[in-house]
Design a protein around this motif. Structure first.
Motif, PDB file in Angstrom:
ATOM      1  N   SER A   1       0.752  -1.074  -0.062  1.00 39.93           N
ATOM      2  CA  SER A   1       0.065  -0.112   0.022  1.00 39.93           C
ATOM      3  C   SER A   1       0.780   1.346  -0.054  1.00 39.93           C
TER       4      SER A   1
ATOM      5  N   LYS B   1       0.338   3.696   1.758  1.00 39.68           N
ATOM      6  CA  LYS B   1       0.148   4.048   3.230  1.00 39.68           C
ATOM      7  C   LYS B   1      -0.217   3.203   4.163  1.00 39.68           C
ATOM      8  N   THR B   2       0.829   2.718   4.985  1.00 42.66           N
ATOM      9  CA  THR B   2       0.606   1.639   5.799  1.00 42.66           C
ATOM     10  C   THR B   2       0.971   2.178   7.555  1.00 42.66           C
ATOM     11  N   TYR B   3       0.030   1.665   8.395  1.00 38.57           N
ATOM     12  CA  TYR B   3       0.288   2.008   9.704  1.00 38.57           C
ATOM     13  C   TYR B   3       0.891   0.810  10.561  1.00 38.57           C
TER      14      TYR B   3
ATOM     15  N   THR C   1       4.150   4.978  10.796  1.00 37.45           N
ATOM     16  CA  THR C   1       3.402   4.684   9.371  1.00 37.45           C
ATOM     17  C   THR C   1       4.551   4.651   8.234  1.00 37.45           C
TER      18      THR C   1
END
Length: 239
Positions: free
Chosen positions: A152, A154-156, A163
């Motif tokens: 992705s 953006k991944t937390y 992040t």
């Protein structure tokens, strides 16, 4: 660089990758991708509507590479630089003797990078994955695992409370290569014994070959990754 910066900025806006007050650590390997990412973030922070701090972290896997050019580069860009020593090469090749070392190596590198970024007060880690990487990961997942998946933008990571962002997902690898050559970036050659002999390299070569027949291949596959509304898969629970 302006062409790359435009696509970089679009990804930042589309996926809300940067927020006001962020402290972002660039995973600076010394390759063309991470050096390009560092330059883009360094330029973007000048006019970003969301003010943020920027540092660079290089993980030394123990291969004997000279990372001093990265320290010089960071001084030129006014970016704090941190070199983290590790024994990744010894673990992967000498102790574990991995036949397919890439997954373990990547996991170890990410763990060290994320942990040190957190200790240095960072809220985000920026990685230099580009459009080709996203497409190759999708195809590898389909071909070798039988599932539709890719990383992705953006991944937390809840276990690390940090992040991971990938602001170059709209940028083609060839554009990165051409810009790196034109800009004479101080690229550090990859000393990994497995470099060029991996499944990912096979998929990379395959996609470049397929582009001879399907010029828009990467754009179509990247579009498929974002087209969640038209995802047509066989869901047995619906029959």
């Amino acid at each position: 660089m302006q062409k790359l910066l435009g696509k970089f900025r679009r990804a930042v806006n589309d996926f809300k990758l940067i927020e006001s007050g962020d402290k972002i650590a660039v995973g600076l390997s010394g390759g063309k991708d991470s050096i390009t990412l560092l330059h883009l973030l360094s330029k973007y922070r000048i006019f970003s509507p969301e003010p943020f701090e920027l540092i660079a972290i290089t993980i030394d896997p123990g291969t004997g590479a000279d990372f001093s050019p990265m320290e010089i580069l960071c001084k030129e860009l006014d970016v704090p630089f941190y070199l983290i020593k590790s024994d990744i090469k010894e673990i992967v090749f000498d102790i574990r003797k991995e036949k397919n070392p890439c997954a373990l190596c990547a996991n170890l590198r990410r763990g060290i990078l994320n942990s040190n970024a957190k200790q240095l007060g960072c809220t985000k880690v920026a990685l230099g994955h580009h459009k080709n990487d996203a497409v190759e990961t999708l195809l590898m997942s389909m071909f070798y695992e039988g599932r539709i998946s890719s990383f992705s933008p953006k991944t937390y990571l809840d276990r690390k409370d940090i992040t991971v962002i990938r602001p170059m997902v709209y940028i083609d690898e060839l554009d990165i290569k051409n810009n790196a050559k034109k800009s004479n970036f101080p690229i550090i050659e990859n000393p990994c014994p497995a470099n060029g002999y991996t499944k990912r390299q096979f998929i990379k070569d395959l996609t470049y070959s397929l582009e001879n027949e399907i010029p828009d291949l990467k754009d179509h596959l990247l579009g498929a990754l974002m087209n969640s509304e038209q995802l047509s898969i066989w869901d047995k629970t619906k029959y």
